[in-house]
Design an enzyme around this catalytic site. Structure first.
Site, PDB file in Angstrom:
ATOM      1  N   LYS A 200       0.858  -1.184   0.000  1.00 53.43           N
ATOM      2  CA  LYS A 200       0.000   0.000   0.000  1.00 53.43           C
ATOM      3  C   LYS A 200       0.894   1.235   0.000  1.00 53.43           C
ATOM      4  O   LYS A 200       1.720   1.403   0.900  1.00 53.43           O
ATOM      5  CB  LYS A 200      -0.897  -0.014   1.235  1.00 53.43           C
ATOM      6  N   LYS A 253      -2.203  -1.550  -3.732  1.00 52.94           N
ATOM      7  CA  LYS A 253      -3.053  -0.367  -3.664  1.00 52.94           C
ATOM      8  C   LYS A 253      -2.187   0.877  -3.711  1.00 52.94           C
ATOM      9  O   LYS A 253      -1.224   0.932  -2.955  1.00 52.94           O
ATOM     10  CB  LYS A 253      -3.835  -0.428  -2.347  1.00 52.94           C
TER      11      LYS A 253
HETATM   12  C1  PBG Z   1      -7.490   3.259   5.883  1.00 54.89           C
HETATM   13  C2  PBG Z   1      -7.725   3.128   4.402  1.00 54.89           C
HETATM   14  C3  PBG Z   1      -7.555   4.112   3.412  1.00 54.89           C
HETATM   15  C4  PBG Z   1      -7.994   3.569   2.203  1.00 54.89           C
HETATM   16  C5  PBG Z   1      -8.376   2.255   2.477  1.00 54.89           C
HETATM   17  N1  PBG Z   1      -8.187   1.997   3.843  1.00 54.89           N
HETATM   18  C6  PBG Z   1      -7.127   5.518   3.539  1.00 54.89           C
HETATM   19  C7  PBG Z   1      -5.734   5.810   3.877  1.00 54.89           C
HETATM   20  O1  PBG Z   1      -4.874   4.942   3.971  1.00 54.89           O
HETATM   21  O2  PBG Z   1      -5.495   7.000   4.078  1.00 54.89           O
HETATM   22  C8  PBG Z   1      -8.025   4.294   0.886  1.00 54.89           C
HETATM   23  C9  PBG Z   1      -9.074   3.845  -0.085  1.00 54.89           C
HETATM   24  C10 PBG Z   1      -9.392   4.810  -1.180  1.00 54.89           C
HETATM   25  O3  PBG Z   1      -8.793   5.902  -1.340  1.00 54.89           O
HETATM   26  O4  PBG Z   1     -10.310   4.481  -1.956  1.00 54.89           O
HETATM   27  N2  PBG Z   1      -6.197   2.991   6.301  1.00 54.89           N
HETATM   28 ZN    ZN Z   2      -5.622   3.775   8.411  1.00 55.70          ZN
END
Ligand code: PBG
Ligand code: ZN
Length: 331
Positions: A200, A253
């Site tokens: 991520k 992601k």
């Molecule tokens: C929470 C989380 C996030 C997303 C999924 N789980 C936000 C982040 O990490 O700030 C992002 C999903 C999206 O932008 O569609 N940790």
């Molecule tokens: Zn988070």
């Protein structure tokens, strides 16, 4: 004279032979729809900058999903959006509130749609007063041990509430192992999938989501736990690590801007399904382009998803799921 090997067009002249070029064709069963559940029971609020997506209260979620399930919705991933004034504290206690939006939604959805695969995103940032994805040390860095312990406890609570899959998105080192151990101790490890947000990346593509979930950090950013977008090697290490810790699926992601990482995951994680999250910023960009007349929404959305499949993912978390089903884009 034309050489026989120079003639390619015969292989893709027909619409069906063009479909056959895909190693994996887009199907409804690979789509996961992200949904946002608030603690105001009757709420149904559009989110600015997030076309068509809404925050919904517990009373609105079944009527909203019923037609989608009837059209083939196979899976949702639940995000909680606590709006109550006392919902946030430094350790994110309310993440596993038995009367909080996530646990209530899991129960309500399981009951209403027994065949729907229910995934629960596991993170603390929606519930911490500082908005970071774990518990902090005094120097405001993430406390690895305390965070992992708390994340694992939350994951077990979601599993016990009836989730089919827990998906930790917090990026604390070691949380997949802690979750697996927690599920084993709770006696439910045999029926719960652990999907790790392994690769991520931090970056500019989460804006509409953070507005939807109210989870922007109150100070600093997430660059010391989400991966730097240059970090292909780090992503490979995280994928290998999370597999070794027992992850049942590896997620990459964002998706479209990280197709090389998806291809790496497909190579490194051959024995589990690879998933990809087409995030809010990617979804909003495609909508914005279509609104500007740059391309047709449906064509571009499907092209973006086929790119993710071509790179090697076979599960896609995407906000386009709703339009694909409601507008019959795959029919
Ligand atoms: C929470 C989380 C996030 C997303 C999924 N789980 C936000 C982040 O990490 O700030 C992002 C999903 C999206 O932008 O569609 N940790
Ligand atoms: Zn988070």
């Amino acid at each position: 004279m034309t050489d026989i090997t120079s003639i390619l067009q015969g292989g893709y002249h027909h619409p069906l032979t063009r479909k056959w070029q895909a190693k994996a064709q887009l199907t409804k069963s690979m789509l996961v729809y992200p949904i946002f559940i608030t603690d105001n029971e009757d709420e149904e609020t559009p989110i600015s900058g997030f076309p068509g997506q809404k925050r919904r209260g517990i009373n609105k979620i079944v009527p909203f999903l019923a037609p989608l399930v009837a059209k083939g919705l196979a899976s949702v991933i639940i995000f909680g959006v606590p709006l109550a004034i006392d919902a946030k504290d430094p350790s994110g206690s309310k993440a596993s509130d038995p009367n909080g939006p996530v646990i209530l939604a899991i129960k309500v959805l399981k009951n209403a749609f027994p065949g729907l695969f229910i995934m629960a995103d596991v993170c603390l940032c929606e519930y911490t007063s500082h908005g970071h994805c774990g518990i902090l040390n005094e120097d405001r860095t993430l406390n690895q041990q305390a965070s992992v312990k708390r994340i694992a406890a939350v994951a077990v609570d979601y599993a016990l509430a009836g989730a089919d899959c827990v998906a930790p998105s917090d990026m604390n080192d070691g949380r997949v192992k802690a979750i697996k151990e927690g599920l084993i101790a709770a006696g439910v490890s045999h029926k719960i999938m652990v999907m790790s947000y392994a690769a991520k990346f931090s970056g500019s593509l989460y804006g509409p989501f953070r507005d939807a979930a109210g989870s922007a950090p109150s100070f600093g950013d997430r660059r010391c736990y989400q991966l730097p977008h240059t970090g292909r090697g780090l992503a490979r290490r995280a994928i290998i690590r999370d597999l070794a810790e027992g992850a049942d699926s590896i997620m990459v992601k964002p998706a479209n801007a990280y197709l090389d990482i998806i291809a790496d995951a497909a190579e490194l994680a051959k024995n589990v399904p690879v998933s990809a999250y087409q995030v809010s910023g990617e979804f909003a960009m495609i909508h914005a382009g279509a609104t500007q007349g740059v391309f047709d929404l449906r064509s571009m959305a499907l092209e973006s998803l086929d790119g993710i499949l071509r790179a090697g993912a076979t599960i896609i978390l995407t906000y386009f799921t709703e339009a694909i089903l409601n507008e019959g884009w795959l029919d």
